[in-house]
Write a protein that holds these residues in place. Structure first.
Motif, short mmCIF file in Angstrom:
data_model
loop_
_atom_site.label_atom_id
_atom_site.label_comp_id
_atom_site.label_asym_id
_atom_site.label_seq_id
_atom_site.Cartn_x
_atom_site.Cartn_y
_atom_site.Cartn_z
N ALA A 56 45.33 33.20 40.12
CA ALA A 56 45.36 34.37 41.32
C ALA A 56 45.75 35.73 40.45
O ALA A 56 46.65 36.34 40.62
CB ALA A 56 46.22 34.38 42.29
N ILE A 57 44.61 36.24 39.69
CA ILE A 57 44.93 37.32 38.66
C ILE A 57 44.93 38.67 39.71
O ILE A 57 44.00 38.64 40.38
CB ILE A 57 43.67 37.33 37.64
N GLU A 58 45.80 39.50 39.25
CA GLU A 58 45.88 40.80 39.82
C GLU A 58 45.31 41.66 38.86
O GLU A 58 45.87 41.73 37.80
CB GLU A 58 47.15 41.28 40.39
N SER A 59 44.40 42.66 39.38
CA SER A 59 43.80 43.61 38.08
C SER A 59 43.68 45.00 38.78
O SER A 59 43.41 45.02 39.85
CB SER A 59 42.42 42.97 37.90
N SER A 60 43.68 45.83 37.90
CA SER A 60 43.53 47.28 38.30
C SER A 60 42.57 47.74 37.30
O SER A 60 42.69 47.66 36.12
CB SER A 60 44.73 48.12 38.24
N VAL A 61 41.30 48.45 37.63
CA VAL A 61 40.39 49.02 36.74
C VAL A 61 40.19 50.52 36.71
O VAL A 61 40.02 50.98 38.00
CB VAL A 61 38.96 48.32 36.88
N MET A 62 40.20 51.20 35.93
CA MET A 62 39.78 52.68 35.82
C MET A 62 38.83 53.03 34.88
O MET A 62 38.92 52.35 33.78
CB MET A 62 41.01 53.50 35.62
N THR A 63 37.88 53.75 35.29
CA THR A 63 36.64 54.06 34.31
C THR A 63 36.49 55.74 34.05
O THR A 63 36.93 56.44 34.90
CB THR A 63 35.57 53.55 34.73
N LYS A 64 35.87 56.05 33.09
CA LYS A 64 35.63 57.33 32.82
C LYS A 64 34.36 57.28 32.02
O LYS A 64 34.42 56.72 30.96
CB LYS A 64 36.93 57.96 32.01
N VAL A 65 33.50 58.33 32.23
CA VAL A 65 32.35 58.28 31.54
C VAL A 65 32.06 59.91 30.78
O VAL A 65 32.58 60.71 31.50
CB VAL A 65 30.97 58.17 32.43
N LYS A 66 31.61 59.73 29.58
CA LYS A 66 31.46 60.85 28.80
C LYS A 66 30.03 61.20 28.42
O LYS A 66 29.77 60.20 27.83
CB LYS A 66 32.79 61.08 27.89
N GLY A 67 29.62 62.30 28.27
CA GLY A 67 28.37 62.38 27.65
C GLY A 67 27.61 63.88 28.52
O GLY A 67 27.79 64.11 29.44
N PHE A 68 26.50 64.52 27.49
CA PHE A 68 25.89 65.45 28.16
C PHE A 68 24.31 64.95 28.14
O PHE A 68 23.88 64.66 27.05
CB PHE A 68 26.09 66.58 27.49
N GLY A 69 23.59 65.48 29.11
CA GLY A 69 22.24 65.22 28.92
C GLY A 69 21.29 66.19 29.33
O GLY A 69 21.88 67.22 30.17
N GLY A 314 40.24 35.61 35.13
CA GLY A 314 40.91 34.84 34.36
C GLY A 314 42.10 33.89 34.79
O GLY A 314 42.14 33.80 36.13
N ASN A 315 42.73 33.29 33.96
CA ASN A 315 43.70 32.31 34.48
C ASN A 315 44.92 32.13 33.16
O ASN A 315 44.48 32.31 32.09
CB ASN A 315 43.41 31.07 35.06
N ALA A 316 46.17 31.83 33.62
CA ALA A 316 46.99 31.56 32.65
C ALA A 316 47.89 30.50 32.96
O ALA A 316 47.83 29.89 33.99
CB ALA A 316 48.11 32.86 32.77
N GLY A 317 48.27 29.65 31.73
CA GLY A 317 48.73 28.37 31.81
C GLY A 317 50.15 28.33 31.02
O GLY A 317 50.25 29.14 30.28
N LYS A 318 51.06 27.65 31.72
CA LYS A 318 52.53 27.33 30.91
C LYS A 318 52.90 25.97 31.16
O LYS A 318 52.62 25.48 32.18
CB LYS A 318 53.43 28.55 31.56
N PHE A 319 53.63 25.35 30.07
CA PHE A 319 54.13 23.83 30.53
C PHE A 319 55.09 23.85 31.49
O PHE A 319 55.81 24.55 31.82
CB PHE A 319 54.99 23.57 29.04
#
Length: 407
Positions: A56-69, A314-319
């Motif tokens: 039960a992975i908890e995730s936060s994503v932030m993105t940013k694009v750069k460039g001129f055309g 993803g997932n994580a494991g521990k003994f």
């Protein structure tokens, strides 16, 4: 009926038979060895079955694009070609636009590729129905000097979306910055794709490379398209959806530094490549304005874009002792499969199978048990009587001996 009842109330117990056979002995040990190798090599070492796992992975994503055309003699920056603007995990980079300017609410002919007509009769059957760019009025009007189309009520003039335009090729060199944070709640473990070794100077000059810069969080658009095995020119012409997948496979029995992200890339709308009806990816949006007299008008834009979906898994494991014990019991229990296989071979395929069956399977009735018990009891009674008589004789002999000495 009595036979069924009798069979139901029977009991079977295991009988051990020692078979001195090289063939069966080798098969038994080989099967047991294979089972142990499977559990030790695959279950415990590869699959880490001794661990408890958190998926039960908890995730936060932030993105940013750069460039001129440059597009239609206009310099385009990130505010012009990226939508939506909040930098979420799903965003689009526009590669080309078809623009319809100064649209107002009015009546006008439909575009020339849709609903051509010769008289009102051709349009009346669709009156009141939604057409490509508005609602049909049922009248046939002139589109130009040589063509008539059905009239619509809506935003006029109607959009002409078949104009051929060239995409903005500078998009290939734009960069995407991705900042990802994850948490495994079961272990209260948090991590980000910004590793401790990443510095501000490194960020300014690095681009992701699966060999040299494995953990750089800046991705060149052309590289991402190439990693997804796509052609940039074809993708820019029709649009498409690219997935950037971030995988977190963490073994928390090791140090925190060993828990790092892996990146992979794929075309998510691969089916649309083979579809001639609606290939690629495009959408429409409008910019609204008002005239001095209060009349509203707009500029309609049909955008072809490359959409990027940042997907985190993803997932994580521990003994943990519980799964360890469960899998150890399963391993030891499975070793008995060798015995089952050897029994099948002995009972069906080897010479002397009938003798083995006779030794292994023996039926004992209740009367046989009773007679056996009785015989055993009688034997014990006779032994006891013999021993008692012998003791009495010895006692009498000792008494008479003592008497003689006394005399």
């Amino acid at each position: 009926m009595m036979g069924c009842i009798t069979d139901f109330f029977t009991y079977g117990t295991t009988k051990s038979v020692v078979v001195k056979s090289w063939t069966i002995g080798i098969i038994n040990r080989v099967v047991q060895l294979l089972i142990l190798i499977y559990f030790i090599g695959w279950v415990f070492l590869h699959e880490k079955a001794y661990q408890v796992r958190d998926t039960a992975i908890e995730s936060s994503v932030m993105t940013k694009v750069k460039g001129f055309g440059v597009y239609n003699n206009r310099l385009m920056d990130v505010a012009d070609y990226v939508t939506p603007t909040q930098g979420s995990s799903v965003f689009c980079i526009i590669t080309k636009l078809i623009t319809t300017e100064n649209q107002i609410q009015s009546w006008c002919p439909e575009s020339e590729t849709k609903y051509s007509c010769h008289s009102d009769e051709d349009c009346k059957r669709n009156a009141g129905k939604a057409a490509g760019n508005g609602v049909m009025t049922g009248r046939c009007v002139s589109f130009n000097s040589s063509l008539q189309t059905c009239e619509i009520k809506g935003w006029c003039p109607a959009e002409i979306d078949y104009i051929k335009t060239e995409p903005m090729m500078e998009v290939e060199n734009f960069t995407i910055f991705i900042k990802n944070s994850i948490r495994f709640p079961l272990f209260n473990f948090t991590k980000g794709n910004f590793l401790p070794t990443i510095t501000a100077a490194y960020i300014k000059k690095c681009n992701f490379d699966p060999v040299k810069n494995t953990y750089c969080p800046i991705f060149r658009v052309g590289d991402v398209v190439e990693f997804a095995h796509q052609n940039f020119i074809a993708l820019a012409q029709k649009g498409g959806v690219i997935g950037i997948k971030i995988g977190w496979m963490c073994d928390l029995d090791k140090s925190e530094d060993s828990c790092n992200p892996t990146y992979s890339f794929t075309r998510l709308d691969a089916v649309s490549q083979k579809n001639t009806v609606s290939p690629g990816y495009n959408f429409r949006y409008a910019k609204y304005y008002k005239m001095e007299n209060g009349t509203e008008y707009r500029t309609l834009l049909k955008a072809y874009a490359i959409r990027f979906d940042v997907l985190v898994n993803g997932n994580a494991g521990k003994f943990n002792m519980i799964p360890t014990l469960i899998n150890m019991v399963a391993a030891f229990t499975s070793v008995g499969v060798g015995t089952v296989l050897c029994d099948i071979i002995l009972l069906n395929f080897l010479k002397g199978a009938e003798q083995y069956k006779a030794k292994k399977f023996e039926e004992v009735s209740e009367s046989q048990i009773s007679s056996s018990v009785s015989s055993h009891s009688n034997g014990l009674s006779r032994n006891n009587s013999s021993q008692l008589s012998l003791k009495q004789e010895e006692k009498m002999s000792s008494d008479s001996g003592a008497f003689s000495i006394g005399q």
